[in-house]
Design an enzyme around this catalytic site. Sequence first.
Site, PDB file in Angstrom:
ATOM      1  N   ASN A  78       3.530  -0.139  -0.901  1.00 45.75           N
ATOM      2  CA  ASN A  78       4.702  -0.327  -0.051  1.00 45.75           C
ATOM      3  C   ASN A  78       5.405  -1.596  -0.539  1.00 45.75           C
ATOM      4  OD1 ASN A  78       6.586  -0.714   1.907  1.00 45.75           O
ATOM      5  ND2 ASN A  78       5.145  -0.990   3.607  1.00 45.75           N
ATOM      6  N   TRP A  79       6.474  -1.409  -1.277  1.00 42.90           N
ATOM      7  CA  TRP A  79       7.177  -2.572  -1.855  1.00 42.90           C
ATOM      8  C   TRP A  79       8.005  -3.315  -0.811  1.00 42.90           C
ATOM      9  CZ3 TRP A  79       9.329  -1.115  -7.419  1.00 42.90           C
ATOM     10  CH2 TRP A  79       8.242  -0.964  -8.291  1.00 42.90           C
ATOM     11  N   LYS A  80       8.153  -2.718   0.380  1.00 43.98           N
ATOM     12  CA  LYS A  80       9.002  -3.321   1.424  1.00 43.98           C
ATOM     13  C   LYS A  80      10.363  -3.677   0.817  1.00 43.98           C
ATOM     14  CE  LYS A  80       4.815  -4.653   3.765  1.00 43.98           C
ATOM     15  NZ  LYS A  80       4.103  -5.530   4.689  1.00 43.98           N
ATOM     16  N   HIS A 133       5.624   2.098  10.398  1.00 50.62           N
ATOM     17  CA  HIS A 133       5.077   0.822   9.930  1.00 50.62           C
ATOM     18  C   HIS A 133       5.283  -0.223  11.024  1.00 50.62           C
ATOM     19  CE1 HIS A 133       4.465  -2.837   7.650  1.00 50.62           C
ATOM     20  NE2 HIS A 133       3.808  -2.097   6.767  1.00 50.62           N
ATOM     21  N   GLU A 171       6.204  -3.157  10.950  1.00 41.54           N
ATOM     22  CA  GLU A 171       7.460  -3.932  10.841  1.00 41.54           C
ATOM     23  C   GLU A 171       8.617  -3.149  11.456  1.00 41.54           C
ATOM     24  OE1 GLU A 171       7.101  -4.703   6.639  1.00 41.54           O
ATOM     25  OE2 GLU A 171       5.377  -5.969   7.084  1.00 41.54           O
ATOM     26  N   GLU A 176      -3.322  -0.024   9.792  1.00 41.64           N
ATOM     27  CA  GLU A 176      -2.911  -1.356   9.356  1.00 41.64           C
ATOM     28  C   GLU A 176      -2.939  -2.311  10.551  1.00 41.64           C
ATOM     29  OE1 GLU A 176      -0.340  -1.092   5.525  1.00 41.64           O
ATOM     30  OE2 GLU A 176       0.986  -1.028   7.251  1.00 41.64           O
ATOM     31  N   GLY A 196       0.167  -9.158   5.456  1.00 46.01           N
ATOM     32  CA  GLY A 196       0.847 -10.309   4.852  1.00 46.01           C
ATOM     33  C   GLY A 196       0.264 -11.661   5.238  1.00 46.01           C
ATOM     34  N   SER A 226      -3.414  -6.981   3.626  1.00 42.25           N
ATOM     35  CA  SER A 226      -3.950  -7.985   2.700  1.00 42.25           C
ATOM     36  C   SER A 226      -5.003  -7.425   1.730  1.00 42.25           C
ATOM     37  CB  SER A 226      -4.499  -9.200   3.458  1.00 42.25           C
ATOM     38  OG  SER A 226      -3.455  -9.826   4.186  1.00 42.25           O
ATOM     39  N   GLY A 235       0.713  -3.846   0.281  1.00 44.76           N
ATOM     40  CA  GLY A 235       2.002  -4.529   0.329  1.00 44.76           C
ATOM     41  C   GLY A 235       2.127  -5.526  -0.811  1.00 44.76           C
ATOM     42  N   GLY A 236       1.917  -6.797  -0.511  1.00 42.89           N
ATOM     43  CA  GLY A 236       2.124  -7.879  -1.483  1.00 42.89           C
ATOM     44  C   GLY A 236       1.498  -7.626  -2.854  1.00 42.89           C
TER      45      GLY A 236
HETATM   46  P1  13P Z   1       0.132  -6.687   2.718  1.00 41.45           P
HETATM   47  O1  13P Z   1      -0.740  -5.947   1.734  1.00 41.45           O
HETATM   48  O2  13P Z   1       1.136  -7.579   2.072  1.00 41.45           O
HETATM   49  O3  13P Z   1      -0.693  -7.369   3.763  1.00 41.45           O
HETATM   50  O4  13P Z   1       0.998  -5.581   3.485  1.00 41.45           O
HETATM   51  C1  13P Z   1       0.358  -4.478   4.005  1.00 41.45           C
HETATM   52  C2  13P Z   1       1.387  -3.516   4.443  1.00 41.45           C
HETATM   53  O5  13P Z   1       2.126  -3.763   5.379  1.00 41.45           O
HETATM   54  C3  13P Z   1       1.509  -2.253   3.703  1.00 41.45           C
HETATM   55  O6  13P Z   1       2.301  -1.347   4.382  1.00 41.45           O
END
Ligand code: 13P
Length: 253
Positions: free
Chosen positions: A10-12, A99, A101, A171, A177, A216, A237-238
């Site tokens: 997930n590149w956000k 998600h 967010e 999640e 994050g 994470s 994510g990251g």
């Molecule tokens: P991180 O891996 O940056 O914690 O993000 C997880 C995420 O929200 C994937 O959708």
Amino acid sequence: MNRSVIVAANWKMNGNLALIKEMTSALANVSLSSNTCVVVCPSFPYLSAFAQARVDKALDKKIMLGSQNASEHQQGAFTGEVSNSMLQEFGVNYVILGHSERRSINKETSTLVAHKVRSVLDAGMTPILCIGESEQERETGQTNVVLAAQLQPVIDEIGIEKFADVVIAYEPVWAIGTGKTASPELAQETHQYIRQFIADINQPIAEKLSILYGGSVNAANCQQLFAQSDIDGGLIGGASLKVDEFTKICSTV
Ligand code: 13P
């Protein structure tokens, strides 16, 4: 049991054309085990460039394309929205929905998420349904109640049999994050709860359901997480923005 293992990026709201080039070149050299699927979810404007890079590097069977959201509507006066048929036309196979967010920033409710899950399925794509509790909910013992309340509207909307075509991503909000990954034991316990929740309604569907862990995840902690019996891969994510890190995660599964 033949659950597929999925590593989804997930590149956000990150990434650019250069990252697409670098990532697809690196992924071309990664060997994946036969039941593993890698999905990359860039922002909307990059879907077409990613789809093209996949074809150019003969990765279209190896790497799937995902979107980070979709509208629940089919078409019409919805400025700024993107429909499922548009995504499908650009070769999208998976759509991340619900998600945390989007639940917190865009105020998406579980009922709206359920409608979106239906729309994605109707368009022939696979929803990656995200669920998870906040830190406060975990600390006050509400985790299972929260997860059940996020799952139930989707079950009510699509029916349990359709979960054969759904992927769940657990999640925990406090792990996203933050660098605070859930321990493999805690993640396994929660994944087991989610699978049991589905199994109580339909055992065969639960056994085939892929449940990904997100929060994470990195190259150093993924092996222990993925070794848990109810964890079928990750939503990253990251770490999915770092070519070395992401390719290591893909080759670990
Ligand atoms: P991180 O891996 O940056 O914690 O993000 C997880 C995420 O929200 C994937 O959708």
